[in-house]
Design a protein around this motif. Structure first.
Motif, short mmCIF file in Angstrom:
data_model
loop_
_atom_site.label_atom_id
_atom_site.label_comp_id
_atom_site.label_asym_id
_atom_site.label_seq_id
_atom_site.Cartn_x
_atom_site.Cartn_y
_atom_site.Cartn_z
N LEU A 163 0.81 -1.22 0.00
CA LEU A 163 0.00 0.00 0.00
C LEU A 163 0.84 1.27 0.00
CD1 LEU A 163 -2.65 -1.08 2.67
CD2 LEU A 163 -2.83 -1.24 0.17
N GLY A 164 2.14 1.12 0.21
CA GLY A 164 3.01 2.28 0.26
C GLY A 164 3.35 2.67 1.69
N PRO A 165 4.24 3.65 1.86
CA PRO A 165 4.67 4.03 3.21
C PRO A 165 3.60 4.76 4.01
CG PRO A 165 5.69 5.43 1.54
CD PRO A 165 4.99 4.35 0.79
N SER A 166 2.67 5.47 3.36
CA SER A 166 1.63 6.20 4.10
C SER A 166 0.35 6.24 3.27
CB SER A 166 2.11 7.61 4.43
OG SER A 166 2.53 8.27 3.24
N PRO A 167 -0.35 5.11 3.15
CA PRO A 167 -1.56 5.07 2.32
C PRO A 167 -2.72 5.81 2.98
CG PRO A 167 -1.29 3.02 3.49
CD PRO A 167 -0.06 3.83 3.80
N ASP A 168 -3.61 6.36 2.15
CA ASP A 168 -4.80 7.02 2.69
C ASP A 168 -5.92 5.99 2.81
OD1 ASP A 168 -6.63 7.25 0.13
OD2 ASP A 168 -4.61 7.87 -0.47
N ASP A 169 -6.89 6.28 3.63
CA ASP A 169 -7.99 5.35 3.92
C ASP A 169 -8.79 5.02 2.67
OD1 ASP A 169 -7.21 5.28 6.53
OD2 ASP A 169 -8.69 6.75 7.22
N ALA A 170 -9.03 5.99 1.84
CA ALA A 170 -9.88 5.78 0.66
C ALA A 170 -9.26 4.75 -0.30
CB ALA A 170 -10.12 7.11 -0.06
N SER A 171 -7.97 4.93 -0.60
CA SER A 171 -7.32 3.99 -1.53
C SER A 171 -7.20 2.60 -0.90
CB SER A 171 -5.93 4.52 -1.92
OG SER A 171 -5.10 4.63 -0.76
N THR A 172 -6.98 2.54 0.39
CA THR A 172 -6.90 1.25 1.06
C THR A 172 -8.23 0.51 1.00
OG1 THR A 172 -5.20 2.05 2.59
CG2 THR A 172 -6.43 0.10 3.26
N GLN A 173 -9.33 1.22 1.25
CA GLN A 173 -10.65 0.60 1.18
C GLN A 173 -10.97 0.15 -0.24
OE1 GLN A 173 -12.75 -0.25 3.62
NE2 GLN A 173 -11.23 0.48 5.12
N ALA A 174 -10.59 0.92 -1.22
CA ALA A 174 -10.85 0.55 -2.61
C ALA A 174 -10.11 -0.74 -2.97
CB ALA A 174 -10.44 1.70 -3.54
N GLY A 233 8.85 -2.97 7.48
CA GLY A 233 9.95 -2.01 7.48
C GLY A 233 9.89 -1.05 6.31
N TYR A 234 8.97 -1.28 5.36
CA TYR A 234 8.90 -0.46 4.15
C TYR A 234 7.60 0.33 4.03
CZ TYR A 234 12.71 -3.59 3.00
OH TYR A 234 13.87 -4.30 3.03
N GLY A 235 6.61 -0.06 4.79
CA GLY A 235 5.32 0.60 4.68
C GLY A 235 4.21 -0.31 5.16
N TYR A 236 3.06 -0.26 4.45
CA TYR A 236 1.90 -1.04 4.86
C TYR A 236 1.52 -2.04 3.76
CZ TYR A 236 1.35 2.21 8.71
OH TYR A 236 1.57 2.94 9.85
N HIS A 237 0.97 -3.18 4.20
CA HIS A 237 0.62 -4.27 3.30
C HIS A 237 -0.75 -4.84 3.67
CE1 HIS A 237 5.03 -4.77 2.31
NE2 HIS A 237 5.09 -4.22 3.52
N LEU A 238 -1.43 -5.34 2.66
CA LEU A 238 -2.55 -6.25 2.87
C LEU A 238 -2.02 -7.64 2.58
CD1 LEU A 238 -5.41 -4.30 1.04
CD2 LEU A 238 -4.96 -4.39 3.51
N VAL A 239 -2.25 -8.58 3.48
CA VAL A 239 -1.63 -9.90 3.37
C VAL A 239 -2.68 -10.99 3.40
CG1 VAL A 239 0.05 -11.50 4.36
CG2 VAL A 239 0.46 -9.04 4.50
#
Length: 296
Positions: A163-174, A233-239
């Protein structure tokens, strides 16, 4: 009568063989043989420099054979006569310079020399353990006490969307909605050099890929569902965890060789320490007064 005499002799031989087998399996016998082997090793490998007071340098047949064996080990052939003379000349040169160095006391307080001598003594004190073969009972008891050393860590297989180092809620939900609808994970998220999936992998592989501690955070995720955003260590992920394999203690039969190697190492340490304590009894140790040392 001859028949019964023959049977009697056979019975004695069988009894003697049985006795020998039982005796050779006793641990005390092993250590006795190890002790004897140490003396033999000292005798065969003793390369203590001769008294520097003598001017005789005798190149024995044994020394010449050793020089030739060392040459053959390197060059894969035996030395010719000229090469053999060169090997002996080099040995004589070394012997002369070593004796002169000892006469001048150059070996004293030399850390490299002292460490090398210590290593050789520790090796000689423990080398004979390699000749000892533990019985199945001894090995089984050792394994039972040291199972943690052979524990096989768990592993897991995963698919991830970065998701990148600082994803926003909208893109994450999408992205999460797209995954729920079955969209290919490889087409979603931020492009990265990190792999989009891993086969069954142990903790070290996962942490080396995504950063230290990431494997631990995956353990709470159920198999077959997408997680909430997880930080690496690089950001956020959906796993998505495809498969989990728990850790386990293997059967002795599958790791017997490794267990035997560790048993031999442990016995070598025990024998080395026992040898040191025995030798230490011959010395009177005088330690410095630490209260005096602490004074400016």
């Amino acid at each position: 009568m001859a028949f019964f005499g023959k049977m009697s002799r056979c019975g004695c031989i069988a009894t003697m063989k049985s006795f020998i087998v039982r005796v050779t399996r006793e641990p005390l016998v092993h250590f006795a043989l190890i002790g004897l082997a140490i003396f033999l090793i000292f005798d065969l490998m003793d390369d203590t420099p001769p008294d520097v007071g003598t001017t005789d340098i005798i190149v024995s047949i044994q020394t010449a054979d050793r020089l030739a064996e060392n040459f053959e080990r390197v060059w894969r052939r035996a030395p010719n006569a000229e090469e053999m003379d060169g090997l002996i000349d080099n040995f004589v040169r070394e012997e002369v310079l070593v004796r002169e160095a000892l006469a001048l006391g150059l070996d004293r307080n030399d850390t490299v020399i002292r460490n090398r001598l210590r290593q050789k003594m520790e090796f000689l004190a423990s080398a004979a353990v390699g000749a000892s073969v533990p019985t199945d009972d001894v090995l089984g008891a050792y394994y039972a006490e040291n199972k943690d050393d052979f524990f096989v860590e768990g592993s897991l297989a995963l698919v991830q969307v970065f998701l990148g180092p600082s994803p926003d809620d909208a893109s994450t939900q999408a992205i999460m909605q797209a995954l729920e609808k079955g969209q290919d994970p490889g087409t979603l998220g931020v492009r990265t050099l990190m792999p989009s999936s891993l086969p069954l992998s142990a903790r070290a592989t996962v942490d080396n890929t995504f950063g230290r501690g990431f494997y631990q955070s995956l353990l709470a995720i159920e198999v077959g569902i997408w997680s909430e955003p997880l930080r690496s260590g690089y950001g956020y992920h959906l796993v998505h965890i495809d498969q989990k394999q728990p850790g386990y203690v293997p059967e002795l039969t599958t790791v017997k060789a490794a267990v035997q190697r560790q048993w031999l190492e442990s016995q070598a340490e025990i024998l080395e320490q026992a040898y040191f304590q025995k030798v230490l009894e011959q010395y009177n140790i005088v330690r410095p007064d630490q209260t005096v040392m602490a004074q400016p």
